[in-house]
Write a protein that holds these residues in place. Structure first.
Motif: not given
Length: 272
Positions: A158-160, A226-229, A247-248, A258-259
């Motif tokens: 859920a976080l990443t 938020g994901g690796a991007g 995530r939001e 990015r944490t």
């Protein structure tokens, strides 16, 4: 020097706790700046919402944790479809539902051989037996199940957006080989690299290693908030976006994008 904080999350059998840890003075003797606790919900969406609430309680305005660590009870998890949507409530370790399946696995592979290969004694609480029970009791769930996420893995997802676990949690499934152990295929060992889920054991309950989280090493990140991007990390299951809103919500609760996030491990093993 700016204050340094870390966020600790522990999903327990009874309660879920989030602590903001002050690491500014010394990492040898960290101090809990704030702690919040709620009873652990029975469902996956409720669990993630609970963690979001607790994060918002402990992270004050203007403080941005530098890292997130997640520990949890072992054995408890949830089947997910390809979008990451939970297919049922959390399947807890203490349900005592899979005793017959544990006995059948023990007879099929040998009780001592299972213990030697996985370090886990067959019992009703191990996920390998639970998956066998799911196949028999809920075939419609198994037919739609693309992935399995443990409790800590779910919060990290859920976080990443990444499905990752830790070896201390993978090691409680009775489907993960201990270092140096061979496989357990019928007709003899099927040697493979240690540190992987055993394909033969999983095949016995209708699963493949690709349906389980990637096992991160002790120094590896699970991902970033938020994901690796820049695209998915190599070898990670391509889970869909059921958790995009979560995530939001974590970002709004006080965890910046990015944490870095790590699976800290099984709460018993890591003393959470």
């Amino acid at each position: 020097m700016s204050d340094i904080h870390a966020l600790g999350i522990d999903v327990g059998s009874t309660n879920t706790k989030v602590a903001l840890i002050d690491l500014t003075s010394t990492a040898v003797s960290p101090r809990a700046a704030a702690v919040a606790t709620e009873r652990t919900p029975a469902d996956a969406d409720g669990l993630v919402a609970c963690v979001v609430r607790l994060v918002s309680e402990v992270v004050p305005p203007g403080v941005w944790p530098h890292a997130v660590g997640i520990a949890s009870m072992a054995e408890t998890g949830v089947p997910l479809d390809r979008s990451g949507t939970p297919l049922m409530e959390l399947v807890r370790w203490d349900g005592h539902r899979a005793g017959a399946e544990a006995s059948a696995l023990s007879q099929n592979f040998g009780r001592e051989a299972l213990f030697a290969a996985t370090g886990v004694r067959p019992s009703a609480k191990v996920p390998l037996a639970t998956w066998a029970w799911l196949r028999a009791a809920h075939p419609e769930v198994m037919a739609r199940m693309a992935y399995w996420a443990g409790a800590a893995d779910l919060v990290a997802l859920a976080l990443t957006g990444e499905l990752v676990t830790d070896h201390t949690l993978a090691g409680r499934t009775m489907a993960y080989r201990t270092p140096g152990a061979g496989g357990l295929g019928a007709g003899g060992a099927s040697p493979a690299m240690a540190g992987e889920f055993d394909a033969d054991l999983l095949a016995a309950v209708g699963l493949t290693p690709g349906q389980l989280p990637r096992v991160a090493g002790p120094t590896e990140l699970s991902g970033h908030v938020g994901g690796a991007g820049g695209g998915r990390l190599p070898g990670l299951p391509a889970v869909g976006d059921h958790w995009a809103d979560a995530r939001e919500a974590f970002v709004r609760a006080g965890v910046s994008r990015r944490t870095p996030v790590v699976i800290a491990g099984h709460d018993h093993a890591v003393g959470a």
